[in-house]
Design a protein around this motif. Structure first.
Motif, PDB file in Angstrom:
ATOM      1  N   PHE A  44       8.513 -10.237   8.746  1.00 14.82           N
ATOM      2  CA  PHE A  44       7.743  -9.016   8.960  1.00 14.82           C
ATOM      3  C   PHE A  44       6.467  -9.050   8.138  1.00 14.82           C
ATOM      4  N   GLU A  45       5.483  -8.279   8.590  1.00 13.66           N
ATOM      5  CA  GLU A  45       4.202  -8.247   7.884  1.00 13.66           C
ATOM      6  C   GLU A  45       3.988  -6.886   7.228  1.00 13.66           C
ATOM      7  N   ASP A  46       3.170  -6.871   6.192  1.00 12.28           N
ATOM      8  CA  ASP A  46       2.887  -5.635   5.445  1.00 12.28           C
ATOM      9  C   ASP A  46       4.176  -4.928   5.065  1.00 12.28           C
ATOM     10  N   VAL A  47       4.935  -5.631   4.286  1.00 11.07           N
ATOM     11  CA  VAL A  47       6.277  -5.173   3.964  1.00 11.07           C
ATOM     12  C   VAL A  47       6.595  -5.443   2.499  1.00 11.07           C
ATOM     13  N   LEU A  48       7.402  -4.570   1.906  1.00 16.39           N
ATOM     14  CA  LEU A  48       7.979  -4.861   0.597  1.00 16.39           C
ATOM     15  C   LEU A  48       9.483  -5.006   0.786  1.00 16.39           C
ATOM     16  N   ILE A  49      10.023  -6.142   0.360  1.00 16.42           N
ATOM     17  CA  ILE A  49      11.446  -6.397   0.502  1.00 16.42           C
ATOM     18  C   ILE A  49      12.099  -6.351  -0.880  1.00 16.42           C
TER      19      ILE A  49
ATOM     20  N   ALA B 176       6.275   0.875  -2.049  1.00 13.29           N
ATOM     21  CA  ALA B 176       5.951   0.694  -0.630  1.00 13.29           C
ATOM     22  C   ALA B 176       5.294   1.961  -0.077  1.00 13.29           C
ATOM     23  N   LYS B 177       5.832   3.109  -0.451  1.00 11.85           N
ATOM     24  CA  LYS B 177       5.284   4.382   0.028  1.00 11.85           C
ATOM     25  C   LYS B 177       3.834   4.539  -0.443  1.00 11.85           C
ATOM     26  N   ALA B 178       3.609   4.274  -1.719  1.00 15.45           N
ATOM     27  CA  ALA B 178       2.264   4.443  -2.284  1.00 15.45           C
ATOM     28  C   ALA B 178       1.271   3.440  -1.690  1.00 15.45           C
ATOM     29  N   ALA B 179       1.754   2.233  -1.374  1.00 14.32           N
ATOM     30  CA  ALA B 179       0.849   1.178  -0.902  1.00 14.32           C
ATOM     31  C   ALA B 179       0.743   1.137   0.625  1.00 14.32           C
ATOM     32  N   GLY B 180       1.487   2.009   1.304  1.00 17.58           N
ATOM     33  CA  GLY B 180       1.442   2.023   2.774  1.00 17.58           C
ATOM     34  C   GLY B 180       2.102   0.796   3.384  1.00 17.58           C
ATOM     35  N   LEU B 181       3.140   0.278   2.713  1.00 12.75           N
ATOM     36  CA  LEU B 181       3.872  -0.877   3.249  1.00 12.75           C
ATOM     37  C   LEU B 181       5.221  -0.404   3.786  1.00 12.75           C
ATOM     38  N   GLU B 182       5.745  -1.164   4.731  1.00 13.78           N
ATOM     39  CA  GLU B 182       7.107  -0.860   5.178  1.00 13.78           C
ATOM     40  C   GLU B 182       8.065  -1.262   4.053  1.00 13.78           C
TER      41      GLU B 182
END
Ligand SMILES: Nc1ncnc2c1ncn2[C@@H]1O[C@H](COP(=O)(O)OP(=O)(O)O)[C@@H](O)[C@H]1O
Ligand SMILES: O=C(O)C1=C[C@@H](OP(=O)(O)O)[C@@H](O)[C@H](O)C1
Ligand SMILES: [Mg+2]
Length: 184
Positions: A70-75, A22-28
């Motif tokens: 949520f959008e633009d997120v990794l769960i 998530a950090k690398a891809a700019g996702l929450e």
């Protein structure tokens, strides 16, 4: 809009890889267990103790849907999330699902030193833990194998291994067929 669900057995590395990716891809980044703990102000172990596993699964389902909006997120899911209700159908229609595949031997090595926070494993001897992992994987694989993508989670023990797994996951999600061949 991107929405990624990481699934796999306890100890497969969903939290570890999910956070780094998530950090690398700019996702929450949302770890479903942590989200549940924050929303209920209780640890996962306390929820199991007070409401039993069935109570926990109800809460987990409800908050999966909440986080899944949520959008633009990794769960990063819990190990059991895909195996209850229609959670797997829900995740497959809401986003990209990735199964982190890890052998029982590696899971055993990781979980042996990280049992206490996981109520399903607490108090088990080595022999009981290994039998529980093998039996649990057998029951859960039919659910895990419904994920859209599959990635090995075996190599997550050091910073450089995590970075490499982040790169592999990124290539997999962008449709790199070579990666799919490498991991299957
Ligand atoms: N370098 C390591 N050596 C041994 N165990 C580790 C190491 N790094 C993480 N672990 C353990 O492996 C487990 C897998 O990580 P985690 O991301 O929590 O998996 P999941 O979220 O899929 O349950 C964790 O319980 C963690 O304590
Ligand atoms: O496999 C399971 O049923 C569970 C896995 C845990 O999450 P992790 O897979 O992150 O350990 C947590 O949701 C709970 O203890 C139940
Ligand atoms: Mg986790």
């Amino acid at each position: 809009m991107r929405r990624i669900f990481l699934i796999g057995y306890m100890g497969s590395g969903k939290t570890t890889l999910g956070k780094a990716f998530a950090k690398a891809a700019g996702l929450e980044f949302i770890d479903l267990d942590w989200y549940i703990e924050e929303r209920l102000h209780k640890t996962i172990s306390k929820i199991f103790a007070e409401q039993g596993e069935s109570g926990f699964r109800e809460v987990e389902r409800k908050l999966l849907h909440e986080a899944g909006d949520f959008e633009d997120v990794l769960i990063a899911c819990g190990g059991g999330t895909p195996c209850f209700f229609d959670n797997m159908d829900y995740m497959n229609q809401a986003g990209d699902t990735v199964f982190l595949d890890v052998s029982p031997e590696v899971l055993f090595r990781r979980l042996k030193i990280a049992k206490t926070k996981r109520p399903l494993l607490a108090g088990k001897s080595d022999q009981e833990l290994m039998a529980f992992i093998i039996g649990g994987l057998e029951k859960r694989l039919p659910f895990y194998s419904r994920a859209r993508y599959c990635l090995s989670g075996e190599r997550l023990e050091s910073r450089s291994q995590i970075d490499e797994s982040v790169r592999l996951l990124s290539a997999l999600l962008s449709g790199d067929k070579q990666i799919e061949n490498e991991i299957h």
